[in-house]
Design an enzyme around this catalytic site. Structure first.
Site, PDB file in Angstrom:
ATOM      1  N   GLN A  34     -15.016  -3.102  -6.746  1.00 39.89           N
ATOM      2  CA  GLN A  34     -14.496  -4.054  -5.751  1.00 39.89           C
ATOM      3  C   GLN A  34     -15.541  -4.358  -4.677  1.00 39.89           C
ATOM      4  OE1 GLN A  34     -12.833  -1.491  -6.996  1.00 39.89           O
ATOM      5  NE2 GLN A  34     -10.628  -1.768  -6.995  1.00 39.89           N
ATOM      6  N   ARG A  82       2.495  -0.333  -9.262  1.00 39.33           N
ATOM      7  CA  ARG A  82       1.441   0.529  -8.710  1.00 39.33           C
ATOM      8  C   ARG A  82       2.078   1.437  -7.643  1.00 39.33           C
ATOM      9  NH1 ARG A  82      -4.217  -2.023  -7.200  1.00 39.33           N
ATOM     10  NH2 ARG A  82      -4.886   0.098  -7.728  1.00 39.33           N
ATOM     11  N   ASP A  96      -4.387   2.039   1.959  1.00 43.78           N
ATOM     12  CA  ASP A  96      -3.255   1.715   1.080  1.00 43.78           C
ATOM     13  C   ASP A  96      -1.955   2.334   1.577  1.00 43.78           C
ATOM     14  OD1 ASP A  96      -5.777   1.453  -0.698  1.00 43.78           O
ATOM     15  OD2 ASP A  96      -4.173   0.275  -1.616  1.00 43.78           O
ATOM     16  N   ASN A 109      -6.862   5.684   0.649  1.00 44.31           N
ATOM     17  CA  ASN A 109      -7.620   4.451   0.389  1.00 44.31           C
ATOM     18  C   ASN A 109      -8.406   4.663  -0.894  1.00 44.31           C
ATOM     19  OD1 ASN A 109      -8.426   1.766   1.188  1.00 44.31           O
ATOM     20  ND2 ASN A 109     -10.439   2.600   1.627  1.00 44.31           N
ATOM     21  N   LYS A 110      -9.137   3.643  -1.306  1.00 47.60           N
ATOM     22  CA  LYS A 110      -9.868   3.670  -2.576  1.00 47.60           C
ATOM     23  C   LYS A 110     -10.651   4.958  -2.776  1.00 47.60           C
ATOM     24  CE  LYS A 110      -9.763   1.313  -5.218  1.00 47.60           C
ATOM     25  NZ  LYS A 110      -8.824   1.606  -6.326  1.00 47.60           N
ATOM     26  N   ARG A 130      -4.957  -7.593  -6.074  1.00 51.16           N
ATOM     27  CA  ARG A 130      -5.069  -6.192  -5.656  1.00 51.16           C
ATOM     28  C   ARG A 130      -5.344  -6.159  -4.162  1.00 51.16           C
ATOM     29  NH1 ARG A 130      -9.320  -6.793  -3.225  1.00 51.16           N
ATOM     30  NH2 ARG A 130      -9.372  -4.549  -2.963  1.00 51.16           N
ATOM     31  N   GLY A 131      -5.331  -4.919  -3.608  1.00 53.60           N
ATOM     32  CA  GLY A 131      -5.424  -4.780  -2.149  1.00 53.60           C
ATOM     33  C   GLY A 131      -3.997  -4.658  -1.633  1.00 53.60           C
ATOM     34  N   ALA A 132      -3.775  -3.653  -0.766  1.00 49.80           N
ATOM     35  CA  ALA A 132      -2.393  -3.297  -0.396  1.00 49.80           C
ATOM     36  C   ALA A 132      -1.554  -4.480   0.117  1.00 49.80           C
ATOM     37  CB  ALA A 132      -2.424  -2.150   0.604  1.00 49.80           C
TER      38      ALA A 132
HETATM   39  O1  MRU Z   1      -7.195  -0.603  -6.239  1.00 53.89           O
HETATM   40  P1  MRU Z   1      -7.290  -1.657  -5.164  1.00 53.89           P
HETATM   41  O2  MRU Z   1      -8.428  -2.587  -5.346  1.00 53.89           O
HETATM   42  O3  MRU Z   1      -5.972  -2.364  -4.958  1.00 53.89           O
HETATM   43  O4  MRU Z   1      -7.573  -0.810  -3.842  1.00 53.89           O
HETATM   44  C1  MRU Z   1      -7.731  -1.497  -2.643  1.00 53.89           C
HETATM   45  C2  MRU Z   1      -8.102  -0.642  -1.502  1.00 53.89           C
HETATM   46  O5  MRU Z   1      -8.228   0.569  -1.615  1.00 53.89           O
HETATM   47  C3  MRU Z   1      -8.215  -1.328  -0.168  1.00 53.89           C
HETATM   48  O6  MRU Z   1      -9.158  -0.687   0.631  1.00 53.89           O
HETATM   49  C4  MRU Z   1      -6.854  -1.291   0.540  1.00 53.89           C
HETATM   50  O7  MRU Z   1      -5.847  -1.749  -0.299  1.00 53.89           O
HETATM   51  C5  MRU Z   1      -6.860  -2.090   1.790  1.00 53.89           C
HETATM   52  S1  MRU Z   1      -6.835  -3.809   1.485  1.00 53.89           S
HETATM   53  C6  MRU Z   1      -6.717  -4.611   2.971  1.00 53.89           C
END
Ligand code: MRU
Length: 344
Positions: free
Chosen positions: A194, A87, A235, A245-246, A44-46
């Site tokens: 996270q 996603r 994201d 973002n999250k 996970r993470g963009a």
């Molecule tokens: O749902 P996730 O854990 O994939 O969400 C991640 C985030 O919101 C991060 O802040 C974002 O992807 C940046 S990662 C460098």
């Protein structure tokens, strides 16, 4: 620390659903497993999602290898479609898949074996460019971090979310490496934690001072004057500087504005979607309701309670002090600054 790595002809992933309790490395040899790993957030993470999808296309090319070129190409199309459906919010996924597609579209005269080699090469370039970009972003961003800064972050925008170093945590890492004596406050980041499971663990592994707080503690900390700046990842960023973002990031940005605290977003240019006018156009993923009814598989709410579980929110650009990218720091008006970067 690496969330993912290409080993010979397989993709290795550190299963992020199990961290920090268990460190399990998954070995994937087909694109369907990569799609599953993205959807279930084992990765996970963009940026990490984008890199995983790029390697997923290499696995698809291995799986679909045949002398019949048209069959091979339609297999690649099918894999790309399935990986893109995993996603919806992080644009890095689509950005990476499109980069991979350009490779097979631009080289259609080549044999399937040659295309496989070119795709593997492109995925490795996407991976290594991300790492180099993170280091640059960290150096730019660290200029915004004063000595002794107390920094709040939300979710995990660290090594685990990218090729390895981090965006928001890359800025924090760089400031720490410069001996700035910083302290980090990590929001735990419900529903999937996270912040507590990944950010707190990652920073502790690197010896960076971190204090874990519940999501509802940040206002009180700011009120006491104990936060000097906020830095988060993203994201998807629209062309006017709105930031998806999250979930919870928007609330933190409002709190920062109210308390006069700078709110920074660190993200690679692969997270910027210039095709969108504003954040209202960003698709927001809604995830399984049991993520809210349960924590770590343990039920914490009535089993049948109605739930609303958006995974992301959008912070309007007015609340963003600056966007830190590998191409430099962009300040308002973001429209102009972002356009300049993409014009280069
Ligand atoms: O749902 P996730 O854990 O994939 O969400 C991640 C985030 O919101 C991060 O802040 C974002 O992807 C940046 S990662 C460098």
């Amino acid at each position: 620390m690496r969330a993912l790595s290409w080993q010979g002809n397989k993709l290795q992933l550190l299963d992020q659903t199990l961290l920090p309790v268990e460190k399990v490395i998954l070995e994937l040899d087909n694109y369907e497993e990569v799609a599953w790993a993205i959807n279930t957030m084992q990765v996970r993470g963009a940026p990490a999602i984008g890199i995983a999808a790029a390697y997923g296309m290499v696995l698809a090319a291995q799986q679909g290898l045949t002398q019949d070129k048209s069959k091979f190409l339609s297999y690649l199309d099918k894999a790309k479609t399935e990986l893109a459906e995993t996603r919806p919010t992080a644009v890095n996924l689509f950005w990476a898949l499109e980069r991979m597609e350009k490779v097979w579209k631009a080289n259609e005269d080549q044999s399937p074996e040659q295309l496989l080699a070119l795709l593997e090469q492109e995925a490795k370039v996407i991976d290594s460019e991300d790492l180099a970009g993170n280091k640059k972003m960290g150096l730019y961003g660290s200029e915004l971090v004063p000595h002794g800064a107390r920094i709040l972050t939300h979710c995990n925008a660290g090594a685990l979310a990218v090729s390895g170093y981090g965006t928001a945590l890359g800025v924090i890492r760089a400031a720490h490496e410069q001996g700035k004596n910083i302290q980090v406050f990590a929001d735990e980041t419900r529903p999937l934690l996270q912040g507590s499971r990944l950010t707190a663990w990652e920073l502790m592994e690197d010896g960076i001072p971190v204090t874990l707080i519940t999501d509802n503690t940040s206002a009180y900390l700011m009120k006491q004057g104990k936060i000097d700046l906020v830095v988060v990842g993203a994201d998807r960023i629209s062309s006017n500087g709105d930031v998806a973002n999250k979930i919870g990031t928007y609330g933190v940005a409002i709190l920062a504005k109210y308390h006069g605290i700078p709110f920074y977003v660190a993200a690679p240019t692969s997270t910027i979607d210039m095709s969108l006018k504003s954040g209202e156009e960003i698709p927001i993923e809604e995830r399984d309701h049991d993520e809210v009814r349960k924590i770590g598989g343990v039920q914490i709410a009535p089993a049948e309670v109605k739930v609303y579980n958006p995974a992301f929110d959008v912070t309007p650009h007015e609340l963003v002090t600056a966007i830190i990218t590998e191409a430099g720091i962009i300040r308002p008006p973001f429209n102009e600054g972002l356009q300049k970067i993409f014009a280069k």
